[in-house]
Design a protein around this motif. Structure first.
Motif, short mmCIF file in Angstrom:
data_model
loop_
_atom_site.label_atom_id
_atom_site.label_comp_id
_atom_site.label_asym_id
_atom_site.label_seq_id
_atom_site.Cartn_x
_atom_site.Cartn_y
_atom_site.Cartn_z
N PHE A 41 -10.40 54.27 19.22
CA PHE A 41 -10.54 52.95 18.62
C PHE A 41 -11.94 52.81 18.04
CE2 PHE A 41 -7.65 52.73 22.21
CZ PHE A 41 -6.52 52.21 21.60
N PRO A 42 -12.06 51.99 16.99
CA PRO A 42 -13.40 51.79 16.44
C PRO A 42 -14.23 50.98 17.43
CG PRO A 42 -11.83 50.29 15.42
CD PRO A 42 -11.04 51.20 16.31
N MET A 43 -15.54 51.01 17.22
CA MET A 43 -16.43 50.24 18.10
C MET A 43 -16.85 48.95 17.41
SD MET A 43 -16.98 51.46 20.95
CE MET A 43 -18.47 50.65 21.51
N LYS A 44 -16.77 48.96 16.09
CA LYS A 44 -17.50 47.89 15.39
C LYS A 44 -16.76 46.53 15.43
CE LYS A 44 -16.18 48.79 10.57
NZ LYS A 44 -15.46 47.68 10.10
N ASP A 45 -17.58 45.51 15.53
CA ASP A 45 -17.05 44.15 15.48
C ASP A 45 -16.83 43.77 14.03
OD1 ASP A 45 -17.03 43.77 18.16
OD2 ASP A 45 -18.95 42.74 18.25
N SER A 46 -15.92 42.87 13.82
CA SER A 46 -15.66 42.40 12.47
C SER A 46 -16.89 41.68 11.93
CB SER A 46 -14.47 41.43 12.51
OG SER A 46 -14.30 40.85 11.26
N THR A 47 -17.25 42.03 10.71
CA THR A 47 -18.37 41.29 10.11
C THR A 47 -17.82 40.12 9.30
OG1 THR A 47 -18.32 42.99 8.42
CG2 THR A 47 -20.12 43.11 10.03
N ALA A 48 -16.53 40.22 8.96
CA ALA A 48 -15.90 39.12 8.22
C ALA A 48 -15.73 37.93 9.17
CB ALA A 48 -14.55 39.57 7.68
N PRO A 49 -15.99 36.72 8.67
CA PRO A 49 -15.88 35.55 9.55
C PRO A 49 -14.41 35.14 9.74
CG PRO A 49 -16.58 34.89 7.35
CD PRO A 49 -16.36 36.37 7.30
N VAL A 50 -13.69 35.91 10.55
CA VAL A 50 -12.26 35.60 10.74
C VAL A 50 -12.03 35.08 12.16
CG1 VAL A 50 -11.12 37.12 9.06
CG2 VAL A 50 -11.96 38.08 11.20
N THR A 51 -11.09 34.16 12.29
CA THR A 51 -10.71 33.70 13.65
C THR A 51 -9.20 33.75 13.76
OG1 THR A 51 -10.77 31.44 12.85
CG2 THR A 51 -12.62 32.15 14.21
N ILE A 52 -8.73 34.03 14.94
CA ILE A 52 -7.28 34.14 15.09
C ILE A 52 -6.64 32.75 14.92
CG2 ILE A 52 -7.64 36.11 16.66
CD1 ILE A 52 -6.18 34.45 18.81
N PRO A 53 -5.41 32.71 14.40
CA PRO A 53 -4.79 31.41 14.13
C PRO A 53 -4.62 30.55 15.39
CG PRO A 53 -3.50 33.23 13.20
CD PRO A 53 -4.56 33.85 14.04
N VAL A 54 -4.82 29.25 15.21
CA VAL A 54 -4.56 28.29 16.30
C VAL A 54 -3.39 27.44 15.81
CG1 VAL A 54 -5.50 26.41 17.69
CG2 VAL A 54 -7.00 28.27 16.94
N ILE A 55 -2.31 27.44 16.56
CA ILE A 55 -1.09 26.76 16.09
C ILE A 55 -0.72 25.62 17.06
CG2 ILE A 55 1.36 27.08 15.56
CD1 ILE A 55 0.55 30.08 14.90
N ASP A 56 -0.51 24.45 16.46
CA ASP A 56 -0.11 23.28 17.24
C ASP A 56 1.43 23.31 17.32
OD1 ASP A 56 0.59 20.78 18.11
OD2 ASP A 56 -0.77 19.70 16.75
N LEU A 57 1.95 23.40 18.54
CA LEU A 57 3.42 23.50 18.66
C LEU A 57 4.14 22.24 18.17
CD1 LEU A 57 4.56 25.37 21.89
CD2 LEU A 57 4.54 26.13 19.52
#
Ligand SMILES: C=C1C[C@]23C[C@@]1(O)CC[C@H]2[C@@]12CCC[C@@](C)(C(=O)O1)[C@H]2[C@@H]3C(=O)O
Ligand SMILES: O=C(O)CCC(=O)C(=O)O
Ligand SMILES: [Fe+2]
Length: 356
Positions: A41-57
């Motif tokens: 697996f790679p070691m590097k953290d994402s440099t792109a400012p991404v966040t996982i989706p937050v979904i309101d049920l």
């Protein structure tokens, strides 16, 4: 992609319980807990400012949003899920109490070989020469006997709490599963093992309490090495950060703590059911210098004896399903023997048209 992990020679390094240190009291990181990275697996953290989706049920578009998150991330966070905060807090508190017990007492309920329920390291520990900076306790079936040994006086209080947690998580997991499959056009009648109500009455599930004590040298330690879960879906309760998910294009992304949200991971069995449309998310856990992090993972699987295969509606008329059928029990055995090739081992050979 390299075929081995730099820290992990091919042969298995079973971590024997007598080798486990009480890591909560260590002032320096022992060399046996120091990692130099992973080959696989790679070691590097994402440099792109991404966040996982937050979904309101409660969002009317929840079904499409979940489908999109499963396809593009294999993970998302969910709010308005209906699980009371008090129940989540109580389970976290009970878990803290469990790990605070003396080591001799925890070892009385240690997992036996093969990762059966009880106290111990995650099964993937056997793939690495290095030790992970964590402890865990798995509940699979009734926790009664183990809890009786851990808390002879008031075990029934803890049993009731876990029963309630299991019941509520099971309902939520069924709901999330139907939403994720619904977005692919799958309905209850497409899965015969879903039972009359579609609630998978004969499901199998496991709850794992994870404990990551504060660590004197967090940059060289690993809480939980990268892996995918074998479940259909996993629902994770975290109240502090530490979980990172892998986005192939960008690298590792830290999953933030969103108040009152639960993290949902697509597991290998949903990947199989969806005929590869939903990736099972690779994730790992990092540790920190000051906080003792506790999490509760609910692994929702299929009924033990049922052979699961890609849903026929998702396999084209001239295509071979991507995976051959397998029961969850059989798969868990494959996974414990060789976690990093379990999926590829059950992958069908090249489809009829020779592509892919
Ligand atoms: C149902 C289960 C999934 C799991 C093995 C287990 O029997 C209980 C522990 C689970 C866990 C948690 C940490 C990562 C993992 C790969 C491991 O080693 O133990 C998963 C297993 C899995 O998903 O295969
Ligand atoms: O503790 C976490 O954040 C993740 C735990 C996990 O991945 C697991 O139990 O499989
Ligand atoms: Fe996991």
């Amino acid at each position: 992609m390299a075929s081995s992990i730099s820290n992990a020679p091919r042969e298995s390094h079973t971590v024997h319980h007598h080798e486990l240190l009480d890591i909560t009291s260590l002032k320096d990181l022992p060399e046996s807990y120091a990692w130099k990275g992973f080959d696989r697996f790679p070691m590097k953290d994402s440099t792109a400012p991404v966040t996982i989706p937050v979904i309101d049920l409660a969002d009317p578009k929840a079904i499409e949003l979940i489908g999109h998150a499963c396809k593009t991330w294999g993970t998302f966070q969910v709010t308005n899920h209906g699980i009371q905060k008090k129940l989540l807090d109580d389970v976290e508190k009970a878990s803290r109490e469990l790990f605070a017990l003396p080591m001799e007492q925890k070892l009385k309920v240690s997992e036996t070989a093969g990762g059966l329920p009880g106290y111990g390291q995650a099964r993937i520990a056997s793939c690495f020469a290095q030790k992970m900076w964590s402890e865990g306790f798995t509940v699979y079936g009734s926790p009664l006997e183990h809890f009786r040994q851990l808390w002879p006086e008031d075990y029934s209080k803890y049993c009731d709490l876990y029963e309630e947690y299991e019941k509520q998580m099971r309902k939520l997991a069924a709901k999330l599963l139907w939403l994720s499959l619904g977005s692919l056009g799958i309905s209850k009648s497409d899965i015969d093992w879903a039972g009359q109500t579609g609630e998978f009455e004969t499901r199998s599930a496991a709850i794992r309490l994870n404990s990551y004590p504060s660590c004197p040298d967090p940059d060289r330690a690993v809480g939980l090495a990268p892996h995918t879960d074998s479940s259909i879906i996993t629902i994770l309760h975290q109240s502090t950060v530490g979980l990172k998910v892998l986005r192939e294009e960008t690298g590792w992304v830290l999953v933030p703590v969103v108040p009152d949200a639960l993290v949902v991971n697509v597991g290998d069995f949903l990947h199989i059911l969806s005929n590869g449309l939903y990736p099972s998310v690779t994730h790992q856990v990092v540790v920190n210098r000051t906080q003792h992090r506790l999490t509760v993972a609910y692994f929702y699987g299929s009924p033990p004896e049922v052979k699961v295969s890609p849903l026929s509606k998702l396999v084209g008329p001239c295509e071979t399903p991507l995976y051959r059928s397998i029961t969850w029990q059989e798969y868990l055995i494959h996974k414990s023997q060789d976690p990093y090739s379990a999926l590829s081992k059950i992958r069908s050979s090249a489809p009829f048209n020779g592509s892919g």
